[in-house]
Design an enzyme around this catalytic site. Sequence first.
Site, PDB file in Angstrom:
ATOM      1  N   GLY A   1      24.595   8.596  74.361  1.00 27.76           N
ATOM      2  CA  GLY A   1      25.182   9.803  73.781  1.00 27.76           C
ATOM      3  C   GLY A   1      26.283  10.429  74.613  1.00 27.76           C
ATOM      4  O   GLY A   1      27.252  10.968  74.088  1.00 27.76           O
TER       5      GLY A   1
ATOM      6  N   ASP B   1      18.933  20.038  72.849  1.00 27.76           N
ATOM      7  CA  ASP B   1      18.277  20.318  71.568  1.00 27.76           C
ATOM      8  C   ASP B   1      16.886  20.891  71.846  1.00 27.76           C
ATOM      9  O   ASP B   1      16.751  22.088  72.093  1.00 27.76           O
ATOM     10  CB  ASP B   1      18.241  19.031  70.734  1.00 27.76           C
ATOM     11  CG  ASP B   1      17.618  19.219  69.372  1.00 27.76           C
ATOM     12  OD1 ASP B   1      17.514  20.378  68.917  1.00 27.76           O
ATOM     13  OD2 ASP B   1      17.226  18.216  68.738  1.00 27.76           O
TER      14      ASP B   1
ATOM     15  N   PHE C   1      22.287  19.038  62.511  1.00 29.87           N
ATOM     16  CA  PHE C   1      22.446  17.689  63.045  1.00 29.87           C
ATOM     17  C   PHE C   1      23.920  17.290  63.015  1.00 29.87           C
ATOM     18  O   PHE C   1      24.552  17.326  61.970  1.00 29.87           O
ATOM     19  CB  PHE C   1      21.602  16.696  62.240  1.00 29.87           C
ATOM     20  CG  PHE C   1      21.544  15.340  62.875  1.00 29.87           C
ATOM     21  CD1 PHE C   1      20.703  15.089  63.946  1.00 29.87           C
ATOM     22  CD2 PHE C   1      22.368  14.316  62.419  1.00 29.87           C
ATOM     23  CE1 PHE C   1      20.661  13.841  64.546  1.00 29.87           C
ATOM     24  CE2 PHE C   1      22.335  13.060  63.009  1.00 29.87           C
ATOM     25  CZ  PHE C   1      21.476  12.827  64.080  1.00 29.87           C
TER      26      PHE C   1
ATOM     27  N   ARG D   1      29.277   7.121  66.628  1.00 28.68           N
ATOM     28  CA  ARG D   1      29.477   7.536  68.025  1.00 28.68           C
ATOM     29  C   ARG D   1      30.945   7.545  68.426  1.00 28.68           C
ATOM     30  O   ARG D   1      31.355   8.297  69.307  1.00 28.68           O
ATOM     31  CB  ARG D   1      28.746   6.571  68.980  1.00 28.68           C
ATOM     32  CG  ARG D   1      27.238   6.709  69.005  1.00 28.68           C
ATOM     33  CD  ARG D   1      26.691   5.973  70.238  1.00 28.68           C
ATOM     34  NE  ARG D   1      25.294   5.619  70.106  1.00 28.68           N
ATOM     35  CZ  ARG D   1      24.270   6.451  70.382  1.00 28.68           C
ATOM     36  NH1 ARG D   1      24.512   7.667  70.791  1.00 28.68           N
ATOM     37  NH2 ARG D   1      23.029   6.034  70.243  1.00 28.68           N
TER      38      ARG D   1
HETATM   39  P1  5GP Z   1      16.472  16.905  73.382  1.00 32.61           P
HETATM   40  O1  5GP Z   1      15.729  17.193  72.108  1.00 32.61           O
HETATM   41  O2  5GP Z   1      15.604  16.149  74.343  1.00 32.61           O
HETATM   42  O3  5GP Z   1      17.080  18.134  73.982  1.00 32.61           O
HETATM   43  O4  5GP Z   1      17.656  15.941  72.993  1.00 32.61           O
HETATM   44  C1  5GP Z   1      17.384  14.558  72.895  1.00 32.61           C
HETATM   45  C2  5GP Z   1      18.510  13.776  72.348  1.00 32.61           C
HETATM   46  O5  5GP Z   1      18.445  13.910  70.947  1.00 32.61           O
HETATM   47  C3  5GP Z   1      19.941  14.163  72.679  1.00 32.61           C
HETATM   48  O6  5GP Z   1      20.359  13.661  73.915  1.00 32.61           O
HETATM   49  C4  5GP Z   1      20.660  13.456  71.551  1.00 32.61           C
HETATM   50  O7  5GP Z   1      20.836  12.095  71.868  1.00 32.61           O
HETATM   51  C5  5GP Z   1      19.676  13.618  70.406  1.00 32.61           C
HETATM   52  N1  5GP Z   1      20.089  14.735  69.539  1.00 32.61           N
HETATM   53  C6  5GP Z   1      19.661  16.002  69.537  1.00 32.61           C
HETATM   54  N2  5GP Z   1      20.303  16.729  68.590  1.00 32.61           N
HETATM   55  C7  5GP Z   1      21.161  15.871  67.993  1.00 32.61           C
HETATM   56  C8  5GP Z   1      22.125  16.024  66.937  1.00 32.61           C
HETATM   57  O8  5GP Z   1      22.362  17.092  66.350  1.00 32.61           O
HETATM   58  N3  5GP Z   1      22.809  14.893  66.598  1.00 32.61           N
HETATM   59  C9  5GP Z   1      22.603  13.689  67.200  1.00 32.61           C
HETATM   60  N4  5GP Z   1      23.341  12.656  66.784  1.00 32.61           N
HETATM   61  N5  5GP Z   1      21.722  13.512  68.202  1.00 32.61           N
HETATM   62  C10 5GP Z   1      21.006  14.609  68.584  1.00 32.61           C
HETATM   63 MG    MG Z   2      20.817  11.549  74.379  1.00 31.19          MG
END
Ligand code: 5GP
Ligand code: MG
Length: 181
Positions: free
Chosen positions: A43, A102, A151, A164
């Site tokens: 990412g 997130d 999202f 990506r």
């Molecule tokens: P966390 O929930 O651990 O903070 O985020 C985990 C991972 O979820 C992020 O690094 C990202 O890869 C993916 N992610 C979270 N929100 C989004 C979003 O809105 N779009 C996309 N494509 N990936 C997301």
């Molecule tokens: Mg990630």
Amino acid sequence: MLRDVGPPLFDEATIHRRLGEMAAQITSDYHGQALTVLAVMNGALLFAADLLRRVTLPLQLECLRAASYHGATESSGTVEFPDGFWPELRGRHVLVVDDILDTGLTLHALSRRIRHASPASVATCVLLRKSKPRTVEVEATYVGFEIQDQFVVGYGLDFRGHYRHLPFIATLRQEVLTTSR
Ligand code: 5GP
Ligand code: MG
């Protein structure tokens, strides 16, 4: 493919302008020190590449994988680091670069893992931060943009491995999110 996405939330010029500001801040905050950057793949690939070339510090770059999403749009709740390889971090100033904050699970798990390695300091840098309660308590030191709880794809962020490479950040149209293919 461009028909799948809505209008950009952040276009390429806006992203690059903000990266210039973030890089200047990081360069100033770590003045006289060397950085070890851990970029979270896939990412943060585009973000790290564009951000770091604007940082004028002695710097080592390492890439690692963190898996918490499994092809869906909801976090699975657990975070794994499947590489098994960790760079030497003892005494280093470590900056974690990730795409988005997130639930916070990824940055939380990573920060904890890094602290075990006795670094001189740990900071975190994300391009996007969602305005929502975190599952775990974690803050990002550097944030590019604040977004609503939606999202998004592009500029490193994927949906099932796609989008990506888009140079901008956008939402996906609802039909794409709900159609399995
Ligand atoms: P966390 O929930 O651990 O903070 O985020 C985990 C991972 O979820 C992020 O690094 C990202 O890869 C993916 N992610 C979270 N929100 C989004 C979003 O809105 N779009 C996309 N494509 N990936 C997301
Ligand atoms: Mg990630």
